[in-house]
Design an enzyme around this catalytic site. Structure first.
Site, PDB file in Angstrom:
ATOM      1  N   ARG A 241      -7.665   0.950  -2.611  1.00  0.00           N
ATOM      2  CA  ARG A 241      -8.497   2.009  -2.541  1.00  0.00           C
ATOM      3  C   ARG A 241      -9.588   1.534  -3.447  1.00  0.00           C
ATOM      4  O   ARG A 241      -9.382   0.820  -4.536  1.00  0.00           O
ATOM      5  CB  ARG A 241      -7.846   3.208  -2.960  1.00  0.00           C
ATOM      6  CG  ARG A 241      -6.889   3.912  -2.069  1.00  0.00           C
ATOM      7  CD  ARG A 241      -6.329   5.203  -2.212  1.00  0.00           C
ATOM      8  NE  ARG A 241      -5.616   5.751  -1.106  1.00  0.00           N
ATOM      9  CZ  ARG A 241      -4.383   5.367  -1.090  1.00  0.00           C
ATOM     10  NH1 ARG A 241      -3.512   4.681  -2.117  1.00  0.00           N
ATOM     11  NH2 ARG A 241      -3.551   6.016  -0.098  1.00  0.00           N
ATOM     12  N   LYS A 268      -4.424   7.350  -6.403  1.00  0.00           N
ATOM     13  CA  LYS A 268      -4.698   8.675  -5.496  1.00  0.00           C
ATOM     14  C   LYS A 268      -3.411   9.472  -5.382  1.00  0.00           C
ATOM     15  O   LYS A 268      -3.205  10.601  -5.459  1.00  0.00           O
ATOM     16  CB  LYS A 268      -5.147   8.086  -4.330  1.00  0.00           C
ATOM     17  CG  LYS A 268      -5.407   9.327  -3.455  1.00  0.00           C
ATOM     18  CD  LYS A 268      -6.227   9.057  -2.040  1.00  0.00           C
ATOM     19  CE  LYS A 268      -6.400  10.356  -1.246  1.00  0.00           C
ATOM     20  NZ  LYS A 268      -6.952   9.873   0.021  1.00  0.00           N
ATOM     21  N   HIS A 331     -14.115   1.302   1.971  1.00  0.00           N
ATOM     22  CA  HIS A 331     -12.610   1.603   2.402  1.00  0.00           C
ATOM     23  C   HIS A 331     -12.491   1.090   3.920  1.00  0.00           C
ATOM     24  O   HIS A 331     -11.304   0.959   4.261  1.00  0.00           O
ATOM     25  CB  HIS A 331     -12.907   3.289   2.748  1.00  0.00           C
ATOM     26  CG  HIS A 331     -11.405   3.864   2.980  1.00  0.00           C
ATOM     27  ND1 HIS A 331     -10.572   4.454   1.834  1.00  0.00           N
ATOM     28  CD2 HIS A 331     -10.857   4.326   4.001  1.00  0.00           C
ATOM     29  CE1 HIS A 331      -9.564   4.992   2.380  1.00  0.00           C
ATOM     30  NE2 HIS A 331      -9.535   4.801   3.639  1.00  0.00           N
ATOM     31  N   ARG A 334      -9.841  -1.533   4.406  1.00  0.00           N
ATOM     32  CA  ARG A 334      -8.394  -1.187   4.519  1.00  0.00           C
ATOM     33  C   ARG A 334      -8.120  -1.241   6.109  1.00  0.00           C
ATOM     34  O   ARG A 334      -6.982  -1.402   6.498  1.00  0.00           O
ATOM     35  CB  ARG A 334      -7.969   0.058   3.793  1.00  0.00           C
ATOM     36  CG  ARG A 334      -7.852  -0.164   2.380  1.00  0.00           C
ATOM     37  CD  ARG A 334      -8.192   1.253   1.501  1.00  0.00           C
ATOM     38  NE  ARG A 334      -7.091   2.363   1.993  1.00  0.00           N
ATOM     39  CZ  ARG A 334      -5.968   2.064   1.317  1.00  0.00           C
ATOM     40  NH1 ARG A 334      -5.340   1.282   0.523  1.00  0.00           N
ATOM     41  NH2 ARG A 334      -5.033   2.940   1.685  1.00  0.00           N
ATOM     42  N   HIS A 357       0.291   4.026   1.571  1.00  0.00           N
ATOM     43  CA  HIS A 357       0.580   5.214   2.465  1.00  0.00           C
ATOM     44  C   HIS A 357       1.892   5.843   2.293  1.00  0.00           C
ATOM     45  O   HIS A 357       3.087   5.048   2.006  1.00  0.00           O
ATOM     46  CB  HIS A 357       0.358   4.934   3.943  1.00  0.00           C
ATOM     47  CG  HIS A 357      -1.027   4.291   4.108  1.00  0.00           C
ATOM     48  ND1 HIS A 357      -1.378   3.930   5.325  1.00  0.00           N
ATOM     49  CD2 HIS A 357      -2.255   4.885   3.528  1.00  0.00           C
ATOM     50  CE1 HIS A 357      -2.748   3.651   5.359  1.00  0.00           C
ATOM     51  NE2 HIS A 357      -3.234   4.516   4.381  1.00  0.00           N
ATOM     52  N   TYR A 367      10.671   6.902  -3.538  1.00  0.00           N
ATOM     53  CA  TYR A 367       9.622   5.557  -3.701  1.00  0.00           C
ATOM     54  C   TYR A 367      10.030   4.628  -4.762  1.00  0.00           C
ATOM     55  O   TYR A 367      10.618   4.839  -5.699  1.00  0.00           O
ATOM     56  CB  TYR A 367       8.531   6.384  -4.609  1.00  0.00           C
ATOM     57  CG  TYR A 367       7.173   5.402  -4.714  1.00  0.00           C
ATOM     58  CD1 TYR A 367       6.626   4.994  -3.684  1.00  0.00           C
ATOM     59  CD2 TYR A 367       6.864   5.018  -5.850  1.00  0.00           C
ATOM     60  CE1 TYR A 367       5.435   3.959  -3.866  1.00  0.00           C
ATOM     61  CE2 TYR A 367       6.118   4.162  -6.328  1.00  0.00           C
ATOM     62  CZ  TYR A 367       5.203   3.646  -4.988  1.00  0.00           C
ATOM     63  OH  TYR A 367       4.141   2.773  -5.262  1.00  0.00           O
TER      64      TYR A 367
END
Length: 403
Positions: A241, A268, A331, A334, A357, A367
Protein backbone atom coordinates in the site's frame (compact mmCIF):
# COMPACT_ATOMS: atom_id res chain seq x y z
CA UNK A 1 -12.80 61.14 41.77
CA UNK A 2 -12.05 59.31 38.51
CA UNK A 3 -8.71 57.61 37.99
CA UNK A 4 -6.14 58.52 35.35
CA UNK A 5 -2.90 56.88 34.24
CA UNK A 6 -0.75 59.17 36.35
CA UNK A 7 -2.75 58.56 39.51
CA UNK A 8 -2.71 54.81 38.92
CA UNK A 9 1.06 54.75 38.40
CA UNK A 10 1.50 56.83 41.56
CA UNK A 11 -0.44 54.42 43.78
CA UNK A 12 1.65 53.48 46.79
CA UNK A 13 2.42 49.96 48.03
CA UNK A 14 0.86 49.17 51.38
CA UNK A 15 1.23 46.29 53.76
CA UNK A 16 -2.35 45.20 53.06
CA UNK A 17 -4.46 44.99 49.91
CA UNK A 18 -6.61 48.09 49.33
CA UNK A 19 -9.15 49.46 46.84
CA UNK A 20 -9.13 52.61 44.79
CA UNK A 21 -12.38 53.48 42.98
CA UNK A 22 -12.86 54.95 39.50
CA UNK A 23 -16.63 55.37 39.76
CA UNK A 24 -19.76 53.45 38.89
CA UNK A 25 -18.57 50.45 40.92
CA UNK A 26 -15.28 50.08 38.97
CA UNK A 27 -12.19 49.90 41.17
CA UNK A 28 -8.60 48.70 41.33
CA UNK A 29 -7.55 46.16 43.90
CA UNK A 30 -3.94 46.98 44.78
CA UNK A 31 -1.85 44.19 46.32
CA UNK A 32 1.15 44.67 48.65
CA UNK A 33 3.50 43.59 45.82
CA UNK A 34 2.18 46.41 43.62
CA UNK A 35 0.07 44.35 41.22
CA UNK A 36 -3.29 45.90 40.36
CA UNK A 37 -6.52 44.07 39.46
CA UNK A 38 -9.67 45.56 37.95
CA UNK A 39 -12.91 44.70 39.71
CA UNK A 40 -16.52 45.81 39.23
CA UNK A 41 -19.02 45.93 42.07
CA UNK A 42 -22.65 45.53 41.00
CA UNK A 43 -26.03 44.46 42.35
CA UNK A 44 -28.20 41.75 40.82
CA UNK A 45 -31.67 41.06 42.18
CA UNK A 46 -30.76 42.85 45.40
CA UNK A 47 -27.51 40.95 45.98
CA UNK A 48 -24.14 42.70 45.81
CA UNK A 49 -21.57 40.90 43.66
CA UNK A 50 -18.05 41.54 42.36
CA UNK A 51 -16.70 40.44 38.97
CA UNK A 52 -13.04 40.41 37.85
CA UNK A 53 -12.11 42.39 34.72
CA UNK A 54 -8.40 41.56 34.44
CA UNK A 55 -5.00 42.92 35.49
CA UNK A 56 -4.14 46.57 34.95
CA UNK A 57 -1.48 47.25 32.30
CA UNK A 58 -0.92 47.80 28.58
CA UNK A 59 0.59 44.46 27.62
CA UNK A 60 -1.28 41.96 25.44
CA UNK A 61 -3.07 40.09 28.22
CA UNK A 62 -3.57 43.11 30.47
CA UNK A 63 -6.39 45.67 30.64
CA UNK A 64 -5.93 49.41 30.26
CA UNK A 65 -8.04 52.02 32.05
CA UNK A 66 -10.09 52.67 28.89
CA UNK A 67 -10.66 48.95 28.32
CA UNK A 68 -11.73 48.44 31.95
CA UNK A 69 -14.30 51.25 31.62
CA UNK A 70 -15.64 49.71 28.38
CA UNK A 71 -15.94 46.29 30.05
CA UNK A 72 -17.82 47.93 32.91
CA UNK A 73 -20.25 49.51 30.45
CA UNK A 74 -20.80 46.15 28.68
CA UNK A 75 -21.58 44.48 31.99
CA UNK A 76 -24.04 47.23 32.95
CA UNK A 77 -25.82 46.66 29.64
CA UNK A 78 -26.15 42.97 30.53
CA UNK A 79 -27.62 43.94 33.90
CA UNK A 80 -30.09 46.22 32.11
CA UNK A 81 -31.13 43.23 29.99
CA UNK A 82 -31.68 41.14 33.11
CA UNK A 83 -28.51 39.07 32.78
CA UNK A 84 -26.24 38.26 35.71
CA UNK A 85 -22.73 38.78 34.23
CA UNK A 86 -21.10 36.37 36.69
CA UNK A 87 -23.47 33.56 35.75
CA UNK A 88 -23.10 34.37 32.06
CA UNK A 89 -19.32 34.11 32.37
CA UNK A 90 -19.65 30.70 34.01
CA UNK A 91 -21.99 29.55 31.23
CA UNK A 92 -19.66 30.88 28.53
CA UNK A 93 -16.78 28.95 30.10
CA UNK A 94 -18.82 25.73 30.06
CA UNK A 95 -19.82 26.32 26.45
CA UNK A 96 -16.20 26.96 25.48
CA UNK A 97 -15.15 23.68 27.06
CA UNK A 98 -17.98 21.95 25.19
CA UNK A 99 -17.20 23.64 21.87
CA UNK A 100 -17.42 21.33 18.89
CA UNK A 101 -13.67 21.51 18.24
CA UNK A 102 -12.87 20.45 21.81
CA UNK A 103 -15.28 17.51 21.73
CA UNK A 104 -13.95 16.51 18.29
CA UNK A 105 -10.36 16.49 19.59
CA UNK A 106 -11.52 14.51 22.61
CA UNK A 107 -13.07 11.93 20.25
CA UNK A 108 -9.89 11.77 18.16
CA UNK A 109 -7.84 11.20 21.32
CA UNK A 110 -10.12 8.31 22.34
CA UNK A 111 -9.87 6.68 18.90
CA UNK A 112 -6.20 7.35 18.08
CA UNK A 113 -4.91 4.25 19.90
CA UNK A 114 -6.70 2.16 17.24
CA UNK A 115 -5.55 4.31 14.31
CA UNK A 116 -2.22 4.78 12.59
CA UNK A 117 -0.46 8.08 13.22
CA UNK A 118 -1.05 9.04 9.60
CA UNK A 119 -4.78 8.41 9.80
CA UNK A 120 -5.06 10.33 13.07
CA UNK A 121 -3.34 13.34 11.51
CA UNK A 122 -5.55 13.08 8.42
CA UNK A 123 -8.76 13.08 10.50
CA UNK A 124 -7.56 16.07 12.52
CA UNK A 125 -6.39 17.96 9.42
CA UNK A 126 -9.65 17.56 7.50
CA UNK A 127 -11.70 18.78 10.46
CA UNK A 128 -9.39 21.75 11.06
CA UNK A 129 -9.60 22.68 7.38
CA UNK A 130 -13.27 22.10 6.55
CA UNK A 131 -15.28 22.15 9.79
CA UNK A 132 -13.62 24.02 12.67
CA UNK A 133 -13.50 27.41 10.89
CA UNK A 134 -17.32 27.41 10.70
CA UNK A 135 -18.64 25.62 13.82
CA UNK A 136 -15.50 24.80 15.81
CA UNK A 137 -16.19 27.39 18.50
CA UNK A 138 -19.91 26.66 18.72
CA UNK A 139 -21.16 24.73 21.78
CA UNK A 140 -21.80 21.23 20.47
CA UNK A 141 -25.31 21.17 21.94
CA UNK A 142 -26.29 24.27 19.93
CA UNK A 143 -25.24 23.03 16.49
CA UNK A 144 -28.28 22.24 14.37
CA UNK A 145 -28.69 19.97 11.36
CA UNK A 146 -28.93 23.07 9.18
CA UNK A 147 -25.68 24.44 10.64
CA UNK A 148 -23.87 21.23 9.78
CA UNK A 149 -25.53 20.95 6.38
CA UNK A 150 -24.32 24.45 5.53
CA UNK A 151 -20.73 23.42 6.34
CA UNK A 152 -20.94 20.23 4.30
CA UNK A 153 -22.53 22.03 1.33
CA UNK A 154 -19.31 24.05 0.99
CA UNK A 155 -17.37 20.83 0.39
CA UNK A 156 -20.06 19.50 -1.92
CA UNK A 157 -20.00 22.72 -3.94
CA UNK A 158 -16.31 22.39 -4.72
CA UNK A 159 -16.88 18.84 -5.96
CA UNK A 160 -14.78 17.02 -3.34
CA UNK A 161 -17.28 14.21 -2.84
CA UNK A 162 -14.86 11.67 -1.37
CA UNK A 163 -13.75 14.27 1.19
CA UNK A 164 -17.41 15.14 1.81
CA UNK A 165 -18.24 11.53 2.59
CA UNK A 166 -15.33 11.16 5.01
CA UNK A 167 -16.05 14.40 6.86
CA UNK A 168 -19.78 13.66 7.09
CA UNK A 169 -18.99 10.26 8.59
CA UNK A 170 -16.47 11.75 11.00
CA UNK A 171 -18.90 14.44 12.14
CA UNK A 172 -21.57 11.78 12.63
CA UNK A 173 -19.19 9.76 14.80
CA UNK A 174 -18.28 12.84 16.82
CA UNK A 175 -21.94 13.57 17.53
CA UNK A 176 -22.59 9.91 18.41
CA UNK A 177 -19.69 10.13 20.88
CA UNK A 178 -21.06 13.42 22.28
CA UNK A 179 -24.50 11.86 22.75
CA UNK A 180 -23.10 8.85 24.60
CA UNK A 181 -21.02 11.16 26.81
CA UNK A 182 -24.09 13.27 27.65
CA UNK A 183 -23.03 16.47 25.89
CA UNK A 184 -26.05 16.39 23.55
CA UNK A 185 -29.43 14.68 23.46
CA UNK A 186 -29.80 14.32 19.67
CA UNK A 187 -27.49 13.87 16.69
CA UNK A 188 -27.77 16.70 14.07
CA UNK A 189 -25.65 14.69 11.58
CA UNK A 190 -28.14 11.85 11.37
CA UNK A 191 -29.68 11.42 7.92
CA UNK A 192 -27.50 13.98 6.12
CA UNK A 193 -26.36 11.32 3.63
CA UNK A 194 -29.90 11.43 2.22
CA UNK A 195 -29.57 15.03 1.01
CA UNK A 196 -25.88 15.20 0.09
CA UNK A 197 -24.24 13.96 -3.08
CA UNK A 198 -22.36 10.66 -2.88
CA UNK A 199 -19.11 9.88 -4.70
CA UNK A 200 -19.31 7.49 -7.63
CA UNK A 201 -17.36 4.41 -6.67
CA UNK A 202 -14.61 3.65 -9.14
CA UNK A 203 -11.89 1.05 -9.21
CA UNK A 204 -8.40 2.44 -8.88
CA UNK A 205 -7.08 3.08 -12.37
CA UNK A 206 -4.71 0.42 -13.64
CA UNK A 207 -3.08 -0.05 -17.01
CA UNK A 208 -3.22 -3.25 -19.04
CA UNK A 209 -0.30 -5.64 -18.71
CA UNK A 210 0.65 -4.86 -22.31
CA UNK A 211 1.36 -1.28 -21.17
CA UNK A 212 3.80 -2.42 -18.46
CA UNK A 213 6.92 -1.76 -20.58
CA UNK A 214 5.88 1.88 -20.98
CA UNK A 215 5.37 2.25 -17.22
CA UNK A 216 8.65 0.61 -16.25
CA UNK A 217 10.62 2.65 -18.78
CA UNK A 218 8.99 5.88 -17.57
CA UNK A 219 9.79 5.18 -13.90
CA UNK A 220 13.41 4.31 -14.66
CA UNK A 221 14.18 7.13 -17.11
CA UNK A 222 11.97 10.09 -16.18
CA UNK A 223 13.50 12.96 -14.18
CA UNK A 224 12.28 12.11 -10.65
CA UNK A 225 13.42 12.67 -7.08
CA UNK A 226 15.36 9.58 -5.89
CA UNK A 227 12.79 9.01 -3.15
CA UNK A 228 9.90 9.16 -5.61
CA UNK A 229 11.55 6.81 -8.11
CA UNK A 230 12.49 4.27 -5.43
CA UNK A 231 9.02 4.48 -3.91
CA UNK A 232 7.41 3.70 -7.26
CA UNK A 233 9.78 0.79 -7.86
CA UNK A 234 9.12 -0.63 -4.38
CA UNK A 235 5.37 -0.33 -5.02
CA UNK A 236 5.73 -2.07 -8.38
CA UNK A 237 8.00 -4.87 -7.14
CA UNK A 238 6.22 -5.64 -3.83
CA UNK A 239 2.69 -4.23 -4.50
CA UNK A 240 2.32 -2.86 -0.94
CA UNK A 241 0.00 0.00 0.00
CA UNK A 242 1.07 3.57 -0.76
CA UNK A 243 0.96 4.74 2.88
CA UNK A 244 2.97 1.73 4.06
CA UNK A 245 5.66 2.59 1.51
CA UNK A 246 5.61 6.35 2.06
CA UNK A 247 5.91 6.06 5.86
CA UNK A 248 8.53 3.28 5.85
CA UNK A 249 11.39 3.61 8.36
CA UNK A 250 14.90 2.32 7.79
CA UNK A 251 14.63 0.35 11.04
CA UNK A 252 11.93 -1.81 9.42
CA UNK A 253 14.31 -3.19 6.79
CA UNK A 254 16.83 -6.02 6.90
CA UNK A 255 18.35 -5.66 3.45
CA UNK A 256 20.81 -8.51 3.99
CA UNK A 257 17.95 -10.91 4.66
CA UNK A 258 15.66 -9.29 2.12
CA UNK A 259 12.95 -8.54 4.70
CA UNK A 260 10.65 -5.62 5.32
CA UNK A 261 8.66 -5.76 8.59
CA UNK A 262 5.73 -3.34 8.56
CA UNK A 263 4.54 -2.87 12.18
CA UNK A 264 0.86 -3.01 13.10
CA UNK A 265 1.06 0.62 14.27
CA UNK A 266 1.54 1.74 10.68
CA UNK A 267 -0.44 -0.92 8.84
CA UNK A 268 -3.96 -0.28 7.53
CA UNK A 269 -5.16 -3.64 8.86
CA UNK A 270 -3.56 -2.94 12.29
CA UNK A 271 -1.38 -6.04 12.14
CA UNK A 272 2.27 -6.84 11.43
CA UNK A 273 3.13 -7.60 7.82
CA UNK A 274 6.33 -9.37 6.73
CA UNK A 275 7.20 -8.48 3.15
CA UNK A 276 9.83 -10.38 1.11
CA UNK A 277 12.02 -8.13 -1.00
CA UNK A 278 13.24 -9.12 -4.47
CA UNK A 279 16.87 -8.33 -5.28
CA UNK A 280 15.80 -5.39 -7.48
CA UNK A 281 14.07 -3.71 -4.51
CA UNK A 282 17.08 -4.37 -2.28
CA UNK A 283 19.43 -2.75 -4.81
CA UNK A 284 17.15 0.29 -5.16
CA UNK A 285 16.91 0.70 -1.37
CA UNK A 286 20.67 0.38 -0.93
CA UNK A 287 21.18 3.15 -3.47
CA UNK A 288 18.62 5.35 -1.68
CA UNK A 289 20.27 4.66 1.69
CA UNK A 290 23.26 6.74 0.63
CA UNK A 291 20.86 9.69 0.30
CA UNK A 292 18.34 9.29 3.13
CA UNK A 293 20.05 6.74 5.37
CA UNK A 294 20.84 9.38 7.99
CA UNK A 295 17.14 10.13 8.42
CA UNK A 296 14.44 7.98 10.08
CA UNK A 297 12.23 7.85 6.98
CA UNK A 298 13.32 5.86 3.94
CA UNK A 299 11.45 8.30 1.72
CA UNK A 300 12.35 11.41 3.69
CA UNK A 301 10.85 14.77 2.79
CA UNK A 302 13.26 17.13 1.06
CA UNK A 303 11.95 19.99 3.23
CA UNK A 304 11.75 18.35 6.67
CA UNK A 305 13.70 15.08 6.34
CA UNK A 306 14.08 14.55 10.09
CA UNK A 307 10.37 14.93 10.79
CA UNK A 308 8.30 13.62 7.89
CA UNK A 309 8.31 11.49 4.75
CA UNK A 310 7.65 12.67 1.21
CA UNK A 311 4.18 14.05 0.55
CA UNK A 312 1.26 11.66 0.27
CA UNK A 313 0.76 12.54 -3.39
CA UNK A 314 4.43 12.59 -4.50
CA UNK A 315 4.26 9.25 -6.32
CA UNK A 316 0.80 9.87 -7.78
CA UNK A 317 1.82 13.27 -9.19
CA UNK A 318 4.93 11.67 -10.64
CA UNK A 319 2.70 9.26 -12.55
CA UNK A 320 0.70 12.22 -13.81
CA UNK A 321 3.85 13.96 -15.06
CA UNK A 322 4.88 10.77 -16.85
CA UNK A 323 1.61 10.75 -18.78
CA UNK A 324 -0.43 8.26 -16.73
CA UNK A 325 -3.11 10.64 -15.42
CA UNK A 326 -6.44 8.84 -15.68
CA UNK A 327 -4.64 5.63 -16.63
CA UNK A 328 -2.78 4.52 -13.52
CA UNK A 329 -2.58 5.18 -9.77
CA UNK A 330 -0.01 3.85 -7.33
CA UNK A 331 -2.75 1.71 -5.79
CA UNK A 332 -3.35 0.40 -9.29
CA UNK A 333 0.04 -1.36 -9.07
CA UNK A 334 -1.61 -3.78 -6.64
CA UNK A 335 -4.43 -4.51 -9.06
CA UNK A 336 -1.98 -4.96 -11.93
CA UNK A 337 0.20 -7.43 -10.01
CA UNK A 338 -2.77 -9.34 -8.59
CA UNK A 339 -4.41 -9.72 -12.00
CA UNK A 340 -1.19 -10.74 -13.75
CA UNK A 341 -0.10 -13.23 -11.08
CA UNK A 342 -3.52 -14.86 -11.02
CA UNK A 343 -3.35 -15.19 -14.83
CA UNK A 344 0.12 -16.67 -14.49
CA UNK A 345 -1.27 -19.42 -12.30
CA UNK A 346 0.08 -18.49 -8.88
CA UNK A 347 -1.76 -19.74 -5.82
CA UNK A 348 -4.29 -17.07 -4.83
CA UNK A 349 -3.43 -17.58 -1.16
CA UNK A 350 0.12 -16.39 -1.77
CA UNK A 351 -1.08 -13.39 -3.76
CA UNK A 352 -3.67 -12.38 -1.16
CA UNK A 353 -1.16 -12.77 1.64
CA UNK A 354 1.33 -10.56 -0.18
CA UNK A 355 -1.43 -8.00 -0.70
CA UNK A 356 -2.24 -8.28 3.03
CA UNK A 357 -5.90 -8.82 2.32
CA UNK A 358 -7.89 -10.07 5.30
CA UNK A 359 -8.93 -13.70 5.10
CA UNK A 360 -12.70 -13.75 5.59
CA UNK A 361 -12.67 -17.43 6.53
CA UNK A 362 -12.79 -17.46 10.33
CA UNK A 363 -10.72 -20.65 10.57
CA UNK A 364 -8.00 -19.67 8.11
CA UNK A 365 -8.15 -16.07 9.28
CA UNK A 366 -5.88 -16.69 12.29
CA UNK A 367 -3.12 -14.24 11.44
CA UNK A 368 0.51 -15.20 10.87
CA UNK A 369 2.69 -12.47 9.41
CA UNK A 370 5.21 -14.99 8.00
CA UNK A 371 2.62 -17.32 6.47
CA UNK A 372 3.65 -18.68 3.04
CA UNK A 373 6.79 -16.56 3.26
CA UNK A 374 9.10 -18.83 1.17
CA UNK A 375 6.45 -19.15 -1.53
CA UNK A 376 5.78 -15.44 -1.50
CA UNK A 377 9.50 -14.62 -1.66
CA UNK A 378 9.85 -16.83 -4.75
CA UNK A 379 6.73 -15.33 -6.33
CA UNK A 380 7.81 -11.72 -5.67
CA UNK A 381 11.28 -12.36 -7.10
CA UNK A 382 9.87 -13.87 -10.26
CA UNK A 383 7.37 -11.02 -10.54
CA UNK A 384 10.21 -8.46 -10.21
CA UNK A 385 12.18 -10.34 -12.91
CA UNK A 386 9.08 -10.27 -15.10
CA UNK A 387 8.64 -6.52 -14.49
CA UNK A 388 12.27 -5.84 -15.41
CA UNK A 389 11.92 -7.80 -18.63
CA UNK A 390 8.90 -5.54 -19.23
CA UNK A 391 7.60 -7.82 -21.94
CA UNK A 392 3.84 -7.97 -21.51
CA UNK A 393 3.43 -10.38 -24.39
CA UNK A 394 5.08 -13.26 -22.56
CA UNK A 395 2.54 -14.07 -19.84
CA UNK A 396 3.37 -17.57 -18.70
CA UNK A 397 3.29 -19.35 -15.35
CA UNK A 398 6.77 -19.53 -13.83
CA UNK A 399 7.27 -21.72 -10.92
CA UNK A 400 5.04 -22.15 -7.94
CA UNK A 401 2.99 -25.23 -7.43
CA UNK A 402 -0.73 -24.89 -6.95
CA UNK A 403 -1.51 -26.43 -3.57
Amino acid sequence: MSLNISSINALEHRSKTYKIFDGGGLFLLVHPNGSKYWRLKYRYQGTEKIIALGTFGKNKNQVTLAEARQKAQDIKKQLKDGIDPSEKRKQDKIENINAFSNIALEWIDKKSNKWTTGHTEDVKHTLERDVFPYVGNEPINKITTQDLLSVLRKIEKRGSLEVLKKIRQRCNNIFIYAKVMGYISSNPAEGLELVLKSPVRKNFNSIELSELPELVNAIKTHALEPTTRTGLLLALYTFQRTNDIRGALWTEFDLKAGLWSIPASRHKMKRDQLVPLPKQAIEALKALHSITGQFPFVFASTHKPLKQPMSENAMLYALYRMGFRGRMTVHGFRHLASTALNEMGYDSRFIEKQLSHEDKNTIRGTYNKAKHFPERADMVQQWADFVDRADGSNIVPIGLKKT
